[in-house]
Design an enzyme around this catalytic site. Structure first.
Site, mmCIF file in Angstrom:
data_model
loop_
_atom_site.group_PDB
_atom_site.id
_atom_site.type_symbol
_atom_site.label_atom_id
_atom_site.label_comp_id
_atom_site.label_asym_id
_atom_site.label_seq_id
_atom_site.Cartn_x
_atom_site.Cartn_y
_atom_site.Cartn_z
ATOM 1 C CE LYS A 52 81.378 98.502 62.537
ATOM 2 N NZ LYS A 52 81.992 97.149 62.535
ATOM 3 C CD GLN A 96 80.422 93.807 62.500
ATOM 4 O OE1 GLN A 96 80.838 94.778 61.890
ATOM 5 N NE2 GLN A 96 80.485 93.731 63.810
ATOM 6 C CG ASP A 119 87.578 96.106 60.944
ATOM 7 O OD1 ASP A 119 87.400 97.034 61.746
ATOM 8 O OD2 ASP A 119 86.693 95.285 60.632
#
Ligand code: GUN
Length: 285
Positions: A52, A96, A119
């Site tokens: 990422k 994450q 997200d």
């Protein structure tokens, strides 16, 4: 059988994002900023965060990774999130997952400002998605929809079977398919007779992380198969949840692993972060 090539499409999207970043910078002096929280030393999470970060660099984003030991306290992570919520250089915040078991993940996800929730895990954005309103949509399901759209795969009225009901993939994917007017079945770990459902699928979408879960006898002739699994087999090779060799000859379209859904997830993180930056730039005017 045709491959749904996520690698090539993700590269096209990256170029478009890079162009938009240049334009945003020229017009407003701002560059999109992404903050990532990485807790502990899970190898897969470290690898994903690395990918990422490199993608952010390629398109000209500012990015920062807050690496924390697995012994970190809930409060310390919360303080970091609050700081990033208030930091005008940060447009997107990504925590994450998974987090260590002593951490209250829900509380953290709810603390992220919905306008920085790239997200799409905050209940505000989950609710927006389930009512088909604009908001941030989780990256993997969003990437799958872009891939299906690119290949002109029509969803309206189609039998879509989603295998896996996670908050990250299965549930938001089902919501997107439903919003596209598909008939949607969600199957999961407690489903009795999985094959009886998968055999009906015009479009079968599988994301559970079990090597070889879907065999040839479970797939209808001419089906579209989207393999969301990313597993390492005993030889260290990346494989999905679908037996590619035996299933692919039956399909009209199928995603390869790697090179299918995986790169699309990262491309969608870039798109979501750009979108957040554009909204923040507009609000600052
Ligand atoms: N862990 C596995 N997939 C994801 C994802 O899409 N986003 C985050 N934040 N964590 C993940």
């Amino acid at each position: 059988m045709k491959l749904l090539d996520g690698k090539t499409l993700s590269q096209t999207i990256e170029s478009q994002v890079a162009q938009s970043v240049k334009r945003l910078k020229q017009e407003t002096g701002r560059v999109p900023g992404l903050a990532v929280i990485l807790v502990g030393n899970d190898e897969a999470s470290q690898a994903y965060v690395g990918m990422k970060k490199r993608a952010c660099d390629r398109v000209g984003f500012y990015s920062v990774t807050h690496e924390m030991p697995s012994s970190i306290s809930q409060e310390a992570i919360e303080q970091t999130i609050v700081m990033m919520n208030e930091n005008p250089n940060i447009d997107g915040i990504l925590i994450q997952l998974p987090l260590p078991s002593h951490i209250d993940t829900t509380r953290l996800l709810e603390l992220v400002a919905p306008s920085k929730d790239v997200d799409g895990f905050h209940p505000f954005n989950v609710g927006r998605l389930s009512t088909a309103l604009d908001g941030f949509v989780p990256c993997t399901p969003l990437g799958i929809m872009e891939l299906l759209t690119k290949y002109n795969i029509d969803l309206c009225g189609k039998e879509c079977v989603v295998v896996g009901a996670s908050n990250i993939v299965g549930k938001p994917l089902a919501a997107l398919l439903l919003n596209a007017e598909a008939t949607v079945t969600i199957t999961h770990i407690q489903t009795q007779d999985l094959a009886s459902h998968t055999k009906n699928a015009d479009i079968l979408l599988v994301g559970v992380g079990v090597i070889g879960l879907i065999s040839e006898d479970m797939v209808k002739d001419g089906a579209v198969v989207v393999d969301i699994g990313i597993n390492r087999n005993s030889e260290g090779k990346l494989v999905g949840d679908v037996c590619f060799e035996s299933v692919s000859p039956k399909c009209s379209y199928i995603t390869p692993v790697p090179g299918g859904v995986g790169p699309m997830t990262i491309a969608m993180l870039l798109k979501n972060t750009l979108k957040a930056a554009q909204i923040h730039a507009q609000e600052a005017k």
